[in-house]
Scaffold this motif. Structure first.
Motif, short mmCIF file in Angstrom:
data_model
loop_
_atom_site.label_atom_id
_atom_site.label_comp_id
_atom_site.label_asym_id
_atom_site.label_seq_id
_atom_site.Cartn_x
_atom_site.Cartn_y
_atom_site.Cartn_z
N ILE A 1 0.84 -1.18 0.00
CA ILE A 1 0.00 0.00 0.00
C ILE A 1 0.88 1.24 0.00
O ILE A 1 2.07 1.17 0.31
N LYS A 2 0.28 2.38 -0.35
CA LYS A 2 0.98 3.66 -0.30
C LYS A 2 0.32 4.55 0.74
O LYS A 2 -0.90 4.60 0.85
N SER A 3 1.14 5.27 1.47
CA SER A 3 0.62 6.19 2.47
C SER A 3 -0.26 7.24 1.81
O SER A 3 0.12 7.87 0.82
N GLY A 4 -1.48 7.42 2.34
CA GLY A 4 -2.39 8.44 1.85
C GLY A 4 -3.21 8.05 0.63
O GLY A 4 -4.04 8.84 0.17
N GLU A 5 -3.02 6.85 0.11
CA GLU A 5 -3.72 6.43 -1.12
C GLU A 5 -4.90 5.52 -0.78
O GLU A 5 -4.72 4.36 -0.41
N ASN A 6 -6.12 6.04 -0.90
CA ASN A 6 -7.32 5.25 -0.66
C ASN A 6 -7.57 4.29 -1.82
O ASN A 6 -7.25 4.61 -2.97
N SER A 7 -8.14 3.14 -1.51
CA SER A 7 -8.39 2.16 -2.57
C SER A 7 -9.46 1.17 -2.13
O SER A 7 -9.91 1.19 -0.98
N LYS A 8 -9.86 0.32 -3.07
CA LYS A 8 -10.90 -0.68 -2.80
C LYS A 8 -10.56 -1.96 -3.53
O LYS A 8 -10.14 -1.94 -4.68
N VAL A 9 -10.72 -3.09 -2.84
CA VAL A 9 -10.51 -4.41 -3.42
C VAL A 9 -11.85 -5.14 -3.42
O VAL A 9 -12.45 -5.33 -2.36
N VAL A 10 -12.31 -5.54 -4.59
CA VAL A 10 -13.60 -6.22 -4.71
C VAL A 10 -13.36 -7.70 -4.97
O VAL A 10 -12.74 -8.07 -5.96
N ILE A 11 -13.81 -8.53 -4.04
CA ILE A 11 -13.68 -9.98 -4.20
C ILE A 11 -14.96 -10.54 -4.82
O ILE A 11 -14.91 -11.41 -5.69
N SER A 12 -16.11 -10.03 -4.39
CA SER A 12 -17.40 -10.40 -4.97
C SER A 12 -18.37 -9.27 -4.68
O SER A 12 -18.02 -8.27 -4.05
N ALA A 13 -19.62 -9.43 -5.13
CA ALA A 13 -20.61 -8.37 -4.95
C ALA A 13 -20.86 -8.07 -3.47
O ALA A 13 -21.16 -6.93 -3.09
N GLU A 14 -20.74 -9.09 -2.61
CA GLU A 14 -21.01 -8.92 -1.19
C GLU A 14 -19.76 -8.99 -0.33
O GLU A 14 -19.84 -9.02 0.89
N PHE A 15 -18.60 -9.02 -0.97
CA PHE A 15 -17.35 -9.18 -0.23
C PHE A 15 -16.32 -8.23 -0.84
O PHE A 15 -15.83 -8.44 -1.94
N PHE A 16 -16.00 -7.16 -0.11
CA PHE A 16 -15.02 -6.21 -0.60
C PHE A 16 -14.29 -5.54 0.58
O PHE A 16 -14.75 -5.60 1.73
N ILE A 17 -13.16 -4.93 0.26
CA ILE A 17 -12.29 -4.33 1.27
C ILE A 17 -11.98 -2.89 0.87
O ILE A 17 -11.59 -2.64 -0.27
N GLU A 18 -12.15 -1.96 1.80
CA GLU A 18 -11.87 -0.55 1.55
C GLU A 18 -10.71 -0.06 2.41
O GLU A 18 -10.63 -0.38 3.60
N TYR A 19 -9.81 0.71 1.80
CA TYR A 19 -8.68 1.32 2.49
C TYR A 19 -8.91 2.83 2.54
O TYR A 19 -9.03 3.47 1.49
#
Length: 279
Positions: A222-240
């Protein structure tokens, strides 16, 4: 040894930095791993190991297209020069000394090295980031009579340091798991890592949870200060989501509940607060 001392004195008083960088057109990122023991005895310019580690904690380095960036907020243009250890240190004895010294930290001093220097002496990249050297794909700098080692996140040497770093000093607490507490506030576990920064502790957290059914989907870097999102499925995702450089919240949404993993940095220490919130 007198030759070694004189050269080191020049390094310190002349604000010369030794860094080992894999340099190229693509982005290269490096993370602080550890500081060495004292290089020589009775050095005039020195500091404690804890103070040196606190100074470099969180100062990750990025090199891209002849530009060095420190901690995402300071950058400068650099130029690369090829040379040999003997030409650089101007002494076979000094080279022999560093050859043995670096070996203690799994760094091999090869026949050729690359020096990276700032183009402008008045650039923002000041001591100890104004002159860099490439040694065996590791960043090595001399600061306060200690060698400072940086590695890429994928380097096995960095992973070994992360896995063994201060585990006995980590302090963890939780709020218990009474049903009312869990329903109202979630089940909370908080761990504090001394003398550390968010990026290095995040990498340690990721490496330790590679086999976890959920946490295995966390990003490797990851990078400091960089927001992002990882989508595994429609009901399963990760937000930074970052709140400045000192707080990162990772929210994991999946069927059955939400998990928030909060990385916070304060006074050279990093804490991880994990909050499990059931549906």
């Amino acid at each position: 040894m007198l030759v070694v001392f004189n050269k080191l004195l020049i390094v310190v008083t002349g604000y010369i930095l030794l860094l080992n960088i894999a340099f190229g057109k693509t982005e290269q990122r490096w993370f602080f791993a550890l500081a060495s023991d004292d290089i020589i005895d009775n050095a005039a310019d020195k500091d404690t190991l804890d103070n040196v580690q606190r100074y470099f904690a969180g100062k990750d380095l990025t090199i891209e297209d002849s530009r060095l960036t420190i901690s995402s907020d300071t950058s400068c243009e650099i130029v690369e020069e090829d040379t040999t250890p003997v030409k650089y240190w101007m002494s076979e004895n000094t080279v022999s000394f560093y050859h043995s010294f670096f070996e203690r930290y799994n760094i091999k001093l090869n026949e050729n090295i690359q020096i990276l220097k700032t183009l402008n002496i008045n650039s923002e990249c000041r001591y100890p980031f104004s002159e860099l050297i490439k040694i065996d794909n590791a960043l090595v700098m001399v600061y306060k009579n200690r060698a400072i080692f940086y590695f890429a996140a994928s380097d096995p040497r960095f992973k070994a340091v992360v896995e063994s770093a201060g585990e006995n000093e980590i302090a963890c607490t939780n709020n218990g798991n009474e049903l009312d507490d869990v329903n109202n506030d979630g089940y909370i576990v908080k761990c504090t890592y001394p003398n550390s920064d968010i990026l290095s502790i995040y990498l340690q957290f990721v490496n330790k949870n590679k086999s976890d059914n959920v946490l295995q989907y966390l990003k490797d870097e990851i990078k400091s200060g960089e927001n992002s999102k990882v989508v595994i499925s429609a009901e399963f995702f990760i937000e930074y989501k970052w709140n400045g450089d000192d707080k990162l919240t990772i929210s994991i949404y999946q069927p059955g509940g939400e998990t928030d993993i909060i990385f916070s940095s304060l006074a050279g220490n990093t804490s991880i607060k994990t909050i499990y919130l059931p549906d």
